[in-house]
Design a protein around this motif. Sequence first.
Motif, PDB file in Angstrom:
ATOM      1  N   ASN A   1       4.012  12.995  15.577  1.00  0.00           N
ATOM      2  CA  ASN A   1       5.260  13.477  14.666  1.00  0.00           C
ATOM      3  C   ASN A   1       5.720  12.056  13.944  1.00  0.00           C
ATOM      4  O   ASN A   1       6.926  12.061  13.183  1.00  0.00           O
ATOM      5  N   ALA A   2       4.801  11.106  13.704  1.00  0.00           N
ATOM      6  CA  ALA A   2       5.016   9.920  12.993  1.00  0.00           C
ATOM      7  C   ALA A   2       6.152   8.873  13.410  1.00  0.00           C
ATOM      8  O   ALA A   2       6.714   8.523  12.503  1.00  0.00           O
ATOM      9  N   VAL A   3       6.579   9.279  14.724  1.00  0.00           N
ATOM     10  CA  VAL A   3       7.589   8.327  15.294  1.00  0.00           C
ATOM     11  C   VAL A   3       6.989   6.958  15.306  1.00  0.00           C
ATOM     12  O   VAL A   3       7.689   5.998  15.204  1.00  0.00           O
ATOM     13  N   GLN A   4       5.695   6.845  16.174  1.00  0.00           N
ATOM     14  CA  GLN A   4       5.207   5.694  16.434  1.00  0.00           C
ATOM     15  C   GLN A   4       3.770   5.544  15.963  1.00  0.00           C
ATOM     16  O   GLN A   4       3.124   6.753  16.096  1.00  0.00           O
ATOM     17  N   PRO A   5       3.034   4.545  15.552  1.00  0.00           N
ATOM     18  CA  PRO A   5       1.764   4.561  15.223  1.00  0.00           C
ATOM     19  C   PRO A   5       0.946   4.471  16.623  1.00  0.00           C
ATOM     20  O   PRO A   5       1.474   4.120  17.389  1.00  0.00           O
ATOM     21  N   PRO A   6      -0.094   5.220  16.859  1.00  0.00           N
ATOM     22  CA  PRO A   6      -0.871   5.319  17.926  1.00  0.00           C
ATOM     23  C   PRO A   6      -1.633   3.974  18.141  1.00  0.00           C
ATOM     24  O   PRO A   6      -2.285   3.361  16.906  1.00  0.00           O
ATOM     25  N   PRO A   7      -1.979   3.740  19.148  1.00  0.00           N
ATOM     26  CA  PRO A   7      -3.077   2.652  19.201  1.00  0.00           C
ATOM     27  C   PRO A   7      -4.353   2.997  18.706  1.00  0.00           C
ATOM     28  O   PRO A   7      -4.713   4.222  18.833  1.00  0.00           O
ATOM     29  N   ARG A   8      -5.413   2.297  18.556  1.00  0.00           N
ATOM     30  CA  ARG A   8      -6.615   2.420  18.154  1.00  0.00           C
ATOM     31  C   ARG A   8      -7.411   3.233  19.021  1.00  0.00           C
ATOM     32  O   ARG A   8      -8.047   4.184  18.961  1.00  0.00           O
ATOM     33  N   HIS A   9      -7.132   2.964  20.160  1.00  0.00           N
ATOM     34  CA  HIS A   9      -7.799   3.507  21.521  1.00  0.00           C
ATOM     35  C   HIS A   9      -7.429   5.118  21.656  1.00  0.00           C
ATOM     36  O   HIS A   9      -8.050   6.040  21.940  1.00  0.00           O
ATOM     37  N   ALA A  10      -6.148   5.425  21.112  1.00  0.00           N
ATOM     38  CA  ALA A  10      -5.910   6.787  21.249  1.00  0.00           C
ATOM     39  C   ALA A  10      -6.397   7.436  20.329  1.00  0.00           C
ATOM     40  O   ALA A  10      -6.845   8.689  20.586  1.00  0.00           O
ATOM     41  N   VAL A  11      -6.817   7.002  19.039  1.00  0.00           N
ATOM     42  CA  VAL A  11      -7.356   7.662  18.089  1.00  0.00           C
ATOM     43  C   VAL A  11      -8.949   8.104  18.531  1.00  0.00           C
ATOM     44  O   VAL A  11      -9.528   8.885  18.539  1.00  0.00           O
ATOM     45  N   ALA A  12      -9.496   6.872  19.247  1.00  0.00           N
ATOM     46  CA  ALA A  12     -10.944   7.045  19.505  1.00  0.00           C
ATOM     47  C   ALA A  12     -10.779   7.982  20.811  1.00  0.00           C
ATOM     48  O   ALA A  12     -11.570   8.856  20.833  1.00  0.00           O
ATOM     49  N   ALA A  13      -9.755   8.122  21.497  1.00  0.00           N
ATOM     50  CA  ALA A  13      -9.930   9.084  22.607  1.00  0.00           C
ATOM     51  C   ALA A  13      -9.602  10.553  21.921  1.00  0.00           C
ATOM     52  O   ALA A  13     -10.418  11.510  22.537  1.00  0.00           O
ATOM     53  N   LEU A  14      -8.926  10.728  20.982  1.00  0.00           N
ATOM     54  CA  LEU A  14      -8.812  11.945  20.512  1.00  0.00           C
ATOM     55  C   LEU A  14     -10.152  12.245  19.839  1.00  0.00           C
ATOM     56  O   LEU A  14     -10.641  13.696  19.871  1.00  0.00           O
ATOM     57  N   CYS A  15     -10.953  11.496  18.888  1.00  0.00           N
ATOM     58  CA  CYS A  15     -12.054  11.789  18.542  1.00  0.00           C
ATOM     59  C   CYS A  15     -13.023  12.138  19.510  1.00  0.00           C
ATOM     60  O   CYS A  15     -13.936  13.203  19.238  1.00  0.00           O
TER      61      CYS A  15
ATOM     62  N   ALA B   1      -3.678  14.902  29.437  1.00  0.00           N
ATOM     63  CA  ALA B   1      -4.546  14.895  30.744  1.00  0.00           C
ATOM     64  C   ALA B   1      -6.107  14.502  30.290  1.00  0.00           C
ATOM     65  O   ALA B   1      -6.698  13.725  31.365  1.00  0.00           O
ATOM     66  N   ARG B   2      -6.598  14.720  29.148  1.00  0.00           N
ATOM     67  CA  ARG B   2      -7.881  14.386  29.234  1.00  0.00           C
ATOM     68  C   ARG B   2      -8.117  13.079  28.185  1.00  0.00           C
ATOM     69  O   ARG B   2      -9.094  12.597  28.219  1.00  0.00           O
ATOM     70  N   THR B   3      -7.035  12.319  27.997  1.00  0.00           N
ATOM     71  CA  THR B   3      -6.860  11.161  27.570  1.00  0.00           C
ATOM     72  C   THR B   3      -6.017  10.183  28.331  1.00  0.00           C
ATOM     73  O   THR B   3      -5.455  10.592  29.419  1.00  0.00           O
ATOM     74  N   ALA B   4      -5.848   8.982  28.052  1.00  0.00           N
ATOM     75  CA  ALA B   4      -5.143   7.872  28.509  1.00  0.00           C
ATOM     76  C   ALA B   4      -3.802   7.822  28.273  1.00  0.00           C
ATOM     77  O   ALA B   4      -2.853   6.809  28.433  1.00  0.00           O
ATOM     78  N   TYR B   5      -3.453   8.764  27.455  1.00  0.00           N
ATOM     79  CA  TYR B   5      -2.192   8.979  26.936  1.00  0.00           C
ATOM     80  C   TYR B   5      -1.231  10.044  27.156  1.00  0.00           C
ATOM     81  O   TYR B   5      -1.917  11.095  27.084  1.00  0.00           O
ATOM     82  N   SER B   6       0.004   9.929  27.417  1.00  0.00           N
ATOM     83  CA  SER B   6       0.740  11.173  27.810  1.00  0.00           C
ATOM     84  C   SER B   6       1.088  12.143  26.762  1.00  0.00           C
ATOM     85  O   SER B   6       1.005  11.714  25.644  1.00  0.00           O
ATOM     86  N   LYS B   7       1.658  13.106  27.259  1.00  0.00           N
ATOM     87  CA  LYS B   7       2.140  14.328  26.263  1.00  0.00           C
ATOM     88  C   LYS B   7       3.118  13.526  25.352  1.00  0.00           C
ATOM     89  O   LYS B   7       3.199  14.010  24.154  1.00  0.00           O
ATOM     90  N   SER B   8       4.156  12.971  26.077  1.00  0.00           N
ATOM     91  CA  SER B   8       5.192  12.228  25.097  1.00  0.00           C
ATOM     92  C   SER B   8       4.609  11.154  23.866  1.00  0.00           C
ATOM     93  O   SER B   8       5.315  11.251  22.879  1.00  0.00           O
TER      94      SER B   8
END
Length: 156
Positions: A52-66, A38-45
């Motif tokens: 869980n290392a199923v798929q690499p996150p986009p760089r923007h997802a890492v930036a959003a988490l930071c 809800a706080r980022t542009a990426y869903s719970k799934s």
Amino acid sequence: MGAWQPLPDGLPSEVRHFVEQLRQLKDATGLSLAALGARTAYSKSSWQRYLNAVQPPPRHAVAALCRVAGLFGAEAERHFVRWELAVEAWPRPAPVSPADDFRGEEYREDPTVPWWDRQEAAAPVPRRPAGRLLLCAVLLLLVLLCTAVGGAIVFG
């Protein structure tokens, strides 16, 4: 926060380290995956796949988490460096033969499809010959030279 499922065996050390760091960062926020979504542009799934290392996150997802974790500057940059190393080492799926590819040729050709979803073509993609580019560059240079000489003659 909660207990994480074990990461897959045989995961490259760069990927393992990166995902463990992301998990620690996510846990430090105190947010659930749904709240993080809800706080980022990426869903719970999506976050479940990334963490869980199923798929690499986009760089923007890492930036959003930071950003959500309150990391900026050099602290956030360390996560981007880890991301670059991890994405480079991330295991890629084995190529699928065109007969097994149910998505069709258009899907493989689409440059917007991330590499982890892209199916490799059986034959290499033909490249434009480098000689053609060189020829265009030489012709452009000749046109510019003629324009400069002509301008110098006309305007003295």
